[in-house]
Design an enzyme around this catalytic site. Structure first.
Site, PDB file in Angstrom:
ATOM      1  N   HIS A 163       9.427   1.855  -1.694  1.00 58.91           N
ATOM      2  CA  HIS A 163       8.838   3.042  -2.339  1.00 58.91           C
ATOM      3  C   HIS A 163       8.519   4.109  -1.296  1.00 58.91           C
ATOM      4  O   HIS A 163       8.358   3.792  -0.111  1.00 58.91           O
ATOM      5  CB  HIS A 163       7.511   2.669  -3.020  1.00 58.91           C
ATOM      6  CG  HIS A 163       7.646   1.805  -4.234  1.00 58.91           C
ATOM      7  ND1 HIS A 163       6.937   0.628  -4.398  1.00 58.91           N
ATOM      8  CD2 HIS A 163       8.390   1.954  -5.364  1.00 58.91           C
ATOM      9  CE1 HIS A 163       7.247   0.101  -5.580  1.00 58.91           C
ATOM     10  NE2 HIS A 163       8.118   0.880  -6.180  1.00 58.91           N
ATOM     11  N   CYS A 250      -0.836  -0.624  -3.931  1.00 50.44           N
ATOM     12  CA  CYS A 250      -0.221  -1.036  -5.205  1.00 50.44           C
ATOM     13  C   CYS A 250      -1.080  -1.963  -6.032  1.00 50.44           C
ATOM     14  O   CYS A 250      -0.770  -2.195  -7.192  1.00 50.44           O
ATOM     15  CB  CYS A 250       1.157  -1.631  -4.965  1.00 50.44           C
ATOM     16  SG  CYS A 250       1.172  -3.003  -3.868  1.00 50.44           S
TER      17      CYS A 250
END
Ligand code: CIR
Length: 258
Positions: A163, A250
């Site tokens: 990401h 996350c």
């Protein structure tokens, strides 16, 4: 009294051993240890003033502890993402229901795909990683929904990591912690950049809560770079969740008081 900053989390799934992996080899994950580390992470956020709202375990959704990927919480609205991995789309509804208590929701639809881990916010600017998980079709609907709220949205190529926020996170109003091998630093030309230690490529993911940085114990040399610049670093050990390609941002969705 001011309303609390909320950290939305979800218990580690008993099926985390079957998580998605892109850049790491599969190795066994110790579930009890992962759960203890996750609880210590929540304790760290609570010590920083967050009210923890923990969703119940979803045994059939291996990656569901990584709630960040399912939404992007801004002051005025929450974007409900459409995760790039089909195995993760079942995570969305329960997170959206929880967020509806605090924010109006804007849901992305097919053909857009977006993982929240690809969205880096700096003030009114959203950088969106174009990765294996998030696509260009997400950019226009984000602009349409957020432009009227004063946000700009810019796509950023992400090819060497999972990401955008594996490669760069905001650690101050105009300061970025980044791995220069994984993101083009020209993207952040108007920011101060702190580079990770070259021996710690996964160290660019830090979670900023107020003036503190929640940061993994695994990266002491990058931590020293942050400490020398005066950052208040709170270490957490997330070694088991790192085996699932997880990081500190996350494991929570932070809902700021608004
Ligand atoms: C996945 O591949 O989707 C999970 N195994 C890891 C997600 C980590 N999410 C994040 O860093 N935002």
């Amino acid at each position: 009294m001011n309303p609390a900053r909320i950290a939305l989390t979800r218990a580690v799934s008993s099926s985390i051993g079957r998580c998605e992996l892109v850049h790491l080899e599969r190795v066994p994950i110790d579930l009890e240890r992962a759960r203890a580390q996750h609880a210590a992470y929540e304790d760290c956020l609570a010590a920083l003033g967050c009210e923890i709202v923990r969703l119940p375990e979803a045994p059939e959704l291996p990656d569901s502890v990584f709630v960040e990927d399912v939404a992007v919480v801004l002051d005025e609205a929450a974007i409900i993402a459409r995760p790039g991995a089909p195995s993760r789309r079942g995570e969305v509804d329960s997170v959206a229901r929880a967020l509806a208590a605090w924010r109006p929701l804007v849901a992305l639809r097919e053909p857009a795909t977006l993982d929240g881990g690809d969205v880096l916010r700096l003030g009114r600017k959203l950088y969106v990683g174009l990765s294996t998980r998030s696509n260009r079709a997400a950019i226009e609907p984000l602009r349409a929904a957020l432009g009227p709220l004063g946000y700009t949205v810019e796509g950023v190529a992400v090819e060497r990591c999972l990401h955008l926020k594996s490669a760069a996170t905001a650690i101050g109003p105009r300061t970025i912690l980044a791995n220069p091998d994984w993101v083009d630093l020209a993207t952040f030309a108007d920011c101060e950049v702190v580079a990770v230690d070259p021996g710690e490529p996964f160290a660019a993911n830090a979670l900023r809560i107020g003036d503190a940085l929640v940061f993994p114990r695994a990266f002491p040399r990058t931590r020293a770079r942050l400490a020398v610049r005066g950052f208040a670093v709170r270490e957490v050990d997330l070694s088991e969740l790192q085996k699932a390609e997880g990081a500190v941002t996350c494991c929570s969705l932070i809902v700021e008081p608004f």
